[in-house]
Write a protein that holds these residues in place. Structure first.
Motif, PDB file in Angstrom:
ATOM      1  N   TRP A   6       4.991   1.340  12.357  1.00  0.00           N
ATOM      2  CA  TRP A   6       5.444   2.708  12.075  1.00  0.00           C
ATOM      3  C   TRP A   6       5.153   3.635  13.263  1.00  0.00           C
ATOM      4  O   TRP A   6       5.967   4.478  13.637  1.00  0.00           O
ATOM      5  CB  TRP A   6       4.742   3.211  10.802  1.00  0.00           C
TER       6      TRP A   6
ATOM      7  N   THR B 244       0.861  -1.190   0.000  1.00  0.00           N
ATOM      8  CA  THR B 244       0.000   0.000   0.000  1.00  0.00           C
ATOM      9  C   THR B 244       0.898   1.241   0.000  1.00  0.00           C
ATOM     10  O   THR B 244       1.871   1.290   0.757  1.00  0.00           O
ATOM     11  CB  THR B 244      -0.864  -0.002   1.268  1.00  0.00           C
ATOM     12  N   PRO B 245       0.610   2.217  -0.868  1.00  0.00           N
ATOM     13  CA  PRO B 245       1.457   3.417  -0.900  1.00  0.00           C
ATOM     14  C   PRO B 245       1.605   4.023   0.492  1.00  0.00           C
ATOM     15  O   PRO B 245       0.639   4.105   1.246  1.00  0.00           O
ATOM     16  CB  PRO B 245       0.696   4.358  -1.846  1.00  0.00           C
ATOM     17  N   ILE B 246       2.811   4.418   0.778  1.00  0.00           N
ATOM     18  CA  ILE B 246       3.111   4.870   2.140  1.00  0.00           C
ATOM     19  C   ILE B 246       2.305   6.112   2.522  1.00  0.00           C
ATOM     20  O   ILE B 246       1.973   6.323   3.681  1.00  0.00           O
ATOM     21  CB  ILE B 246       4.624   5.089   2.290  1.00  0.00           C
TER      22      ILE B 246
ATOM     23  N   TYR C  56       9.914  -1.102   5.203  1.00  0.00           N
ATOM     24  CA  TYR C  56       8.551  -1.459   4.806  1.00  0.00           C
ATOM     25  C   TYR C  56       8.553  -2.073   3.409  1.00  0.00           C
ATOM     26  O   TYR C  56       7.951  -3.128   3.175  1.00  0.00           O
ATOM     27  CB  TYR C  56       7.687  -0.197   4.859  1.00  0.00           C
TER      28      TYR C  56
ATOM     29  N   LEU D 286      -0.766   5.079   4.269  1.00  0.00           N
ATOM     30  CA  LEU D 286      -0.609   4.598   5.647  1.00  0.00           C
ATOM     31  C   LEU D 286      -0.425   5.763   6.620  1.00  0.00           C
ATOM     32  O   LEU D 286      -0.796   5.672   7.790  1.00  0.00           O
ATOM     33  CB  LEU D 286       0.615   3.674   5.751  1.00  0.00           C
TER      34      LEU D 286
ATOM     35  N   VAL E  40       1.184  -0.239  10.011  1.00  0.00           N
ATOM     36  CA  VAL E  40       0.810   1.042  10.632  1.00  0.00           C
ATOM     37  C   VAL E  40       1.252   1.048  12.093  1.00  0.00           C
ATOM     38  O   VAL E  40       1.829   2.019  12.594  1.00  0.00           O
ATOM     39  CB  VAL E  40      -0.717   1.265  10.524  1.00  0.00           C
TER      40      VAL E  40
END
Lengths: 424, 158
Positions: free
Chosen positions: B43, A20-22, B10, A25, B40
């Protein structure tokens, strides 16, 4: 062990999907950090014996008023707008209005009367009903347990299924279990004739699905083996009382992605050719012969897709549209966004394709060109067609970034937002 | 800046985590969502996660917890978008892997798709490191038996 190592390496060599494109996120990370800080703030202040201050601090933090730009401040400056408008999910009292963005697994008995779950997609909190064609929804009671899908044939009579199978004769107030011989994968009702595909476990060898059939509204059942069909995730599309297709998206090699057809009310089944080199994502029958099939590559954000038509009940297939299958050239116009999900054929010219995490697209030229009908931007919601009509409903089911709510097309082509939902 | 080095990690780690979760759940939509949620969370606490011995294993563990919670909440899988998948290569073998008991299945997938060490597998599935070896041995033996039975059956029917 060597064989497993080799097979494992092969799995990693063909990824399930792109990351998924960062940037997508990032807002979620920010909200998570906000929430954690709010919890910490509450904990600290409560420990100091200042509950009122704690609640105020939490509220400020939760709204983003507190500086939380710990991640990439240059690209996304802190703003109170990072918290999207939202509404809490909760079980509603009977008669309470249900947000149209919360309904899913819709089923309509006629053009006006429909039923659906409300809650988070796949996690129903209760049952809702509409009597104005989907414009308003009201809670009518608890959701039947162990059943993710609904099929109603009148305002009183309906079924809830997958993995269990229950029937109601009082508009969803009470449900009676019908004790299938395994997990129900699919169910299709025409009048009092009920067919359901009952799956088996991978632990059983050989693993053969069964068709459980009732001609008296579920009082008595007959079971026949669905030979030639791999177990798992079977779907059922009944054309009429005699003809039906059952298909499966996956299965052991050689039987993978099979389609079987009956023309004698399920007594015998013929294996039909699966057109997809990859996942058979959707199959829809206009009649006993005219079939539409969509195929999809692995992936999530953008995926190669193909659309096939069969004029002879799946004996032969014609490639009608293709996108993103390099080096093969594109044919027609298929959306590359999202992966193939549901396909509903309205007639020999018109069909609707919903792409998971993509859009709802419509073709009016027999499947060659597809144009977006609704762009939810992140669609994983539900679509349902009223049997024997061109009326189709689409619900965003809290999987939208825009245009949330319930949409309806009475001609299978032109969708209109009939119930605007609150964005999640 | 918090999150330094996250993006590169990632991109490198995502295929492995997603591949493992997809193989264990058999559901692409569920696997994608759970994997996203796990990254998520990684991060959001990257300053701690980046210092772990096995951040990939921790992320898999989080993703599998997300899956378990989602499955507990759901009476059944979502309908639209609920696409069931099996690996395109060796689907028969992976079908047998899916027939293993949960702990053995997890260990096999983590070892042979993820390439995880015993210590990493222990982190991901929450058992002691010494248990991983015996779990894998039992899984390999069970798979050998299942493969033999399948081949024998193919021989009979063929």
């Amino acid at each position: 062990v060597d064989e497993l190592d080799r097979a494992g390496a092969a799995v990693l060599a063909s990824p399930v999907g792109e990351p998924t494109p960062i940037d997508r996120l990032r807002p979620r990370v920010r909200r998570r950090v906000q929430r954690r800080r709010a919890i910490v703030a509450v904990g600290v202040v409560l420990a100091l014996g200042l509950p009122t201050v704690a609640i105020a601090a939490a509220a400020r933090t939760d709204r983003g008023a507190v500086d939380v730009h710990t991640i990439d401040t240059a690209r996304q400056p802190p703003t109170t707008a990072t918290t999207a408008p939202t509404h809490a999910l909760r079980t509603l009292p009977r008669g309470a209005r249900v947000d149209p963005n919360d309904v899913f697994s819709m089923s309509f008995a006629d053009g006006q009367h429909g039923f659906a779950y409300y809650g988070s997609l796949g996690s129903p909190l209760g049952l809702a009903a509409t009597n104005d064609g989907g414009a308003t929804w009201r809670a009518i009671g608890a959701a039947p347990k162990q059943a993710s899908d609904l099929e109603f044939t009148s305002v009183d009579d309906g079924w809830a299924f997958r993995p269990d199978r229950l029937v109601t004769h009082d508009g969803g107030r009470t449900w009676t279990a019908t004790h299938p011989g395994g997990d129900v994968d699919a169910l299709d009702v025409i009048g009092s004739s009920v067919w359901s595909v009952v799956g088996c476990s991978f632990r059983a060898t050989p693993c053969v699905d069964h068709l459980e059939r009732s001609d008296d509204g579920g009082r008595t059942w007959r079971s026949t083996r669905l030979t030639g069909l791999p177990a798992g995730a079977a779907q059922l599309d009944r054309v009429d009382g005699q003809r039906a297709f059952v298909w499966s998206a996956f299965g052991p090699a050689g039987l993978a992605r099979a389609i079987v057809r009956t023309s004698d009310a399920g007594t015998s089944w013929d294996r039909r050719k699966n057109p997809c080199g990859r996942t058979l994502a959707g199959l829809s029958a206009v009649n006993g012969f005219d079939l539409w099939a969509s195929c999809s590559e692995s992936g999530a954000a953008t995926t190669g897709k193909e659309l096939f038509r069969s004029p002879d009940g799946g004996r032969t297939w014609v490639l009608t549209a293709r996108v993103g299958m390099s080096p093969a050239p594109d044919i027609g116009k298929l959306p590359i966004k999202g992966y193939g999900a549901d396909l509903i054929a309205i007639n020999d010219q018109v069909a609707i394709l919903t792409s998971g995490r993509g859009t709802v697209s419509v073709s009016t030229d027999a499947g060659r060109d597809w144009s977006p009908a609704i762009d939810f931007q992140e669609f994983l919601g539900s679509i349902t067609q009223l049997r024997g009509s061109d009326t189709v409903w689409v619900g965003s089911a809290r999987t939208c970034l825009a245009m949330c709510g319930v949409w309806r097309a009475t001609d299978g082509v032109h969708f209109r937002l009939i119930a605007r939902g609150t964005p999640y | 800046m918090e999150g330094e080095g996250f993006e590169a990690w990632y991109r490198a780690e995502h295929p492995r985590v997603l591949g493992i979760v997809a193989a264990l759940t058999g559901r692409r939509d569920l696997a994608v969502d759970a994997t996203d949620e796990a990254f998520v969370r990684a991060w959001a606490r990257w300053s701690r996660v980046s210092k772990m011995d096995a951040p990939g294993a921790w992320t898999v563990k989080v993703a599998l917890n997300v899956v378990r919670r989602a499955q507990r909440r759901a009476t059944q899988t979502p309908t639209a978008g609920a696409e069931t998948i099996v690996p395109a290569t060796d689907p028969e073998l992976w079908a047998l892997v899916r027939a293993l008991p949960p702990q053995q299945r997890s260990a096999v997938v983590l070892r042979h798709i993820g390439g995880f060490s015993h210590a990493e597998i222990a982190t991901a599935i929450g058992v002691r490191e010494g248990t991983v070896g015996s779990t894998l041995n039992a899984a390999h033996k069970k798979l050998r038996d299942l493969l033999a039975a399948t081949e024998e059956e193919a021989g009979i029917s063929g």
